[in-house]
Motif scaffolding. Sequence first.
Motif, mmCIF file in Angstrom:
data_model
loop_
_atom_site.group_PDB
_atom_site.id
_atom_site.type_symbol
_atom_site.label_atom_id
_atom_site.label_comp_id
_atom_site.label_asym_id
_atom_site.label_seq_id
_atom_site.Cartn_x
_atom_site.Cartn_y
_atom_site.Cartn_z
ATOM 1 N N ASN A 92 0.799 -1.118 0.089
ATOM 2 C CA ASN A 92 0.131 -0.051 -0.032
ATOM 3 C C ASN A 92 0.919 1.172 -0.082
ATOM 4 O OD1 ASN A 92 -2.337 -1.563 0.028
ATOM 5 N ND2 ASN A 92 -2.555 -1.356 2.322
ATOM 6 N N ARG A 93 2.012 1.187 0.556
ATOM 7 C CA ARG A 93 3.053 2.483 0.549
ATOM 8 C C ARG A 93 3.772 2.352 -0.541
ATOM 9 N NH1 ARG A 93 7.901 2.723 3.681
ATOM 10 N NH2 ARG A 93 7.027 4.446 4.920
ATOM 11 N N ALA A 94 3.481 1.315 -1.518
ATOM 12 C CA ALA A 94 4.519 1.290 -2.826
ATOM 13 C C ALA A 94 5.840 1.079 -2.306
ATOM 14 C CB ALA A 94 4.326 2.584 -3.679
ATOM 15 N N SER A 95 6.228 0.474 -1.510
ATOM 16 C CA SER A 95 7.660 0.026 -1.024
ATOM 17 C C SER A 95 8.029 -1.246 -1.295
ATOM 18 C CB SER A 95 7.821 0.180 0.511
ATOM 19 O OG SER A 95 7.779 1.630 0.902
ATOM 20 N N ASN A 96 9.334 -1.660 -1.594
ATOM 21 C CA ASN A 96 9.648 -2.953 -1.987
ATOM 22 C C ASN A 96 10.299 -3.478 -0.554
ATOM 23 O OD1 ASN A 96 11.095 -5.438 -3.009
ATOM 24 N ND2 ASN A 96 12.400 -4.371 -4.033
ATOM 25 N N ILE A 97 9.528 -4.732 -0.189
ATOM 26 C CA ILE A 97 10.147 -5.277 0.961
ATOM 27 C C ILE A 97 11.353 -6.093 0.790
ATOM 28 C CG2 ILE A 97 8.796 -7.460 0.727
ATOM 29 C CD1 ILE A 97 7.640 -7.261 3.650
ATOM 30 N N GLU A 98 11.742 -6.268 -0.337
ATOM 31 C CA GLU A 98 12.943 -7.035 -0.420
ATOM 32 C C GLU A 98 14.173 -6.211 -0.415
ATOM 33 O OE1 GLU A 98 13.208 -10.282 -0.844
ATOM 34 O OE2 GLU A 98 11.060 -10.855 -1.177
ATOM 35 N N ASN A 99 13.815 -4.916 -0.643
ATOM 36 C CA ASN A 99 14.897 -4.036 -0.631
ATOM 37 C C ASN A 99 15.200 -3.462 0.892
ATOM 38 O OD1 ASN A 99 15.963 -0.981 -0.422
ATOM 39 N ND2 ASN A 99 15.974 -1.277 -2.384
#
Length: 506
Positions: A92-99
């Motif tokens: 939802n916050r357009a963040s990459n959890i893998e980064n």
Amino acid sequence: MASPKAVTLEYKQDLGLHSNINDINHPISENAPFHFKFFQITDEVENTLFQILDRFLLQLDLIIVRDSVLAAMKETVTNAIKANAKRVFFKNRASNIENETEYEAGIAEFKKTYLENRETIEDSLQINNFGVFVSFIHNKSLMRIRIMNNVQLTAAESARIKERIDKAKTYNDLADAFMDMSSEQEGAGLGLIMTLMMLRNDGLGDSAFKFETSENKTVFMIDIPSKVSKENQQLEKIDHIVSQIDNLPTFPKAIKDIQDAIDKPNSSIGTIAEMIKRDIALSANILKLSNSAAFRRGGRVESLDRAIQLIGLKELQTLLYSLGTKQMLEDKFPAFTAIWEKSNESAFYCKAIGQKMGMNKADLSNLIAASLLHDIGEILLLSFDKQHMSKIKTYSNSREIASTISMEESAIGITHSRLGAMVGEKWNFPILYTKAMEFHHRPLLADDVYSDIVFPIYLSDMMISVNAKEAKSSEIPAEILKLCKFQTKSEFDSFRVKIREQFLTY
């Protein structure tokens, strides 16, 4: 044991989740898995999972490990849902959890948001198809509980879990873990470490808990061998605590004399009252008891004769065990007052439960006496090992960990319930009372002949814990509700609320 094959799961409204079984009483058979799918933990989901767990453990005669396995189930299911919620949050916050950089930037905000808006976040899990799958299966040598969610953990998340699993293997007992954990680590990882140590303490070795993550799934497995043998590695610590019981004085002879006098055919309220009046403290305690919520009827009782009349001679004979215990412990042990107040509340609830069960006067009297006595071990353990007991209380109340009993065993080496039973045995209490002390937190382990006294006391403690939001009604085994004449959890909760209101009016 092979991994469960893909099956069609249908939504079962009465169970509150998707499953391959028809209802809670579906037959259990070897190599025939029970599968469940859900998106968040509700009372219905918990009720279903806990009842199924109890059915498997009872059928396989493994109920002795219930506390630790329940703790492990709750911990892993909770973490699986949290991992799913984390994916939705980062999406939802357009963040990459893998980064790693984006993960570190977002995780603090997630923790705060999840804590404040847990229900809202979890409501979105079904829309995003992030579910949790729980399976139960057994064969001749093993019972397995498999908890899976349909996300792959990041390398950092996976490393943290493996680190905690490895860390748990280095501790000899839970006390070591308490001493080694910083306040920051406690919130983040002690829950998993504690559950692993509980499993080990119940005879389930390091191989009992397995973890793996791969493309689109993360799996935890709890393996319970058909034969569990416990190895206690804390004998020295136990011996130290038990030796302190040996130093306790014998039960007061004056009270034994009063109990013997009540047994005589010509005993009367007047003669018994005269014996009691020689002991000012005992007289005061009987007056207090007659004015407590469990005994008071109408106005305040001011005379000893009236108090004895109100309680009844035979009932007083049984209650003298608890009153004598009160006299011996209240001045010596700082924890006494708080535990005694809780025991009085328990006695009030037990009386109501016993009446619902249709108990006769003698059985009801024994139940009330046992409920007043059942936590004397906690008074002693809080005094003997205050530091660890304080930690245990903090974690068991603040996290979804299960009862304090397995934690006491893991950290201290002995439970307050067993300690209480040992004191009861030392003082030659009736076996009904010592059994109530020993099994009130593990009622399904008690012999059936003691169920009528152990089950209501367990239920009264659960009422207190649920009222304080330290437990949930869904944790109560169905067998206990049934024996205590509750047809459903909803009926129990209505009764609980009503009786609490009555107690608060006294």
